[in-house]
Scaffold this motif. Sequence first.
Motif, mmCIF file in Angstrom:
data_model
loop_
_atom_site.group_PDB
_atom_site.id
_atom_site.type_symbol
_atom_site.label_atom_id
_atom_site.label_comp_id
_atom_site.label_asym_id
_atom_site.label_seq_id
_atom_site.Cartn_x
_atom_site.Cartn_y
_atom_site.Cartn_z
ATOM 1 N N CYS A 1 3.744 2.123 13.452
ATOM 2 C CA CYS A 1 3.977 1.019 12.452
ATOM 3 C C CYS A 1 2.672 -0.151 12.602
ATOM 4 O O CYS A 1 2.024 -0.430 11.660
ATOM 5 N N LYS B 1 -0.426 -0.977 10.364
ATOM 6 C CA LYS B 1 -0.530 -2.084 9.772
ATOM 7 C C LYS B 1 -1.999 -2.651 9.785
ATOM 8 O O LYS B 1 -2.523 -3.543 8.869
ATOM 9 N N VAL C 1 3.836 -0.517 4.473
ATOM 10 C CA VAL C 1 4.320 0.386 5.523
ATOM 11 C C VAL C 1 5.540 0.988 5.704
ATOM 12 O O VAL C 1 6.545 0.071 5.550
ATOM 13 N N VAL D 1 8.722 4.047 6.638
ATOM 14 C CA VAL D 1 9.042 5.121 7.511
ATOM 15 C C VAL D 1 10.126 6.137 6.639
ATOM 16 O O VAL D 1 11.075 5.340 6.212
ATOM 17 N N LEU E 1 10.879 -2.118 14.584
ATOM 18 C CA LEU E 1 10.183 -1.688 13.514
ATOM 19 C C LEU E 1 9.569 -2.669 12.521
ATOM 20 O O LEU E 1 8.623 -2.613 12.230
ATOM 21 N N CYS F 1 6.716 -2.678 9.720
ATOM 22 C CA CYS F 1 7.270 -1.779 8.690
ATOM 23 C C CYS F 1 8.184 -2.636 7.627
ATOM 24 O O CYS F 1 9.006 -3.566 8.059
#
Length: 391
Positions: free
Chosen positions: A161, A165, A171, A173, A186, A191
Amino acid sequence: MKNRDIFDYYPHMQKIDSDIFSRVLEHTNSYDESRYTSADVAQALKQASQNRLSITHLKALLSPIAESHLESMARISSAITKRYFGNSISIFTPLYLSNFCESKCVYCGFQKGNKIARAKLDEKEIHEEMQIIAKSGLQEIIMLTGEGREYASVEYIARACAIAKEYFKVVGVEIYPMNVDEYAVLHESGCDFVTIFQETYAPKKYARIHIEGEKRIMPYRFDGQERALMAGMRGVGFGALLGIDDFRKDALATALHAHFLQQRYPHAEISISIPRLRPIINNRQIGPKDVSESRLLQVLCAYRMFLPFANITISSRERAGFRDHVLQLGATKVSAGVSVGIGERSAKEKQKDKKGDDQFEISDSRGVGEMIAMLKSQHLQPVMSDSVYVG
Ligand code: SF4
């Protein structure tokens, strides 16, 4: 050996105090699709144009009789989409980090025991793949792994992550469900979005197709989006793999899952995907069964009317012509330049074999440039990112 009960949490799995799972199941279990009439559907459509759709109306719109109202559904869905999203369509791409998996799900090429080439990207390879994606102009990425903390640890995904970035504004997941503190790690690493496909909301079918591994624990998976929001994530994604069980009940459950969470976390950005089953390596028999394209469109329109603000993603599992069509009718998000293998993009550049095999077959392999050209030809506006970061 007897399979673990789907409600039997592993010791490391966090339980949260939430009633959404039972509320969703209550509605889906009592949903009798055959009891709705044309008059019910007409009433639902009237309410939808005024943005006043109830759960009963949603049930009518997902029922078999509503199929004969598809044209009206599409017209209203299109108008609602234009009202809330204008003509903008977001573009993103998935990046598979690892195809190792400790779970055994019958519909997935990554399932444990399936003889495929397994691989996991290291940091250098993650950079290489992301550099190629970033060069295409994309600013949103979603990273995926198989289920297996041993192969893709929280630290490994957090590092991915942070690398993402460096290249992208948005971003997300799509990984195994985590506890709140793990999602927080995260989030701190960059994220913002967590997508979890429930696949099916029918407990008996869920148990039958998730044979082994942590994914088998159904309520832990179900509460994943809520734990992600508790950890501070900006948005969450949902999806049932339509065609695995009764697709009408699964579509109802998906919409209610998103709706109840939205009521509890009004700031959350909600997105829904409408994937259908696709063939996998070593099993080409797998397919979407009774979920025809027109039925998929029915689901999409019902989602749009019930959740006017939600992003709806149309997957590259679907053929190009169908994807192009539904982008005028309710879908607002589309993937491009899709690769579902491991390290496939850099392998192509180096004219080598990819590192690891694919999760499933895709139907639409158009690149970012082609997708942008198609959108412009339909007078739609490609959007690479809707975020502006200050500071
Ligand atoms: S669906 Fe996910 S958990 Fe199941 S086999 Fe595939 S990668 Fe593993």
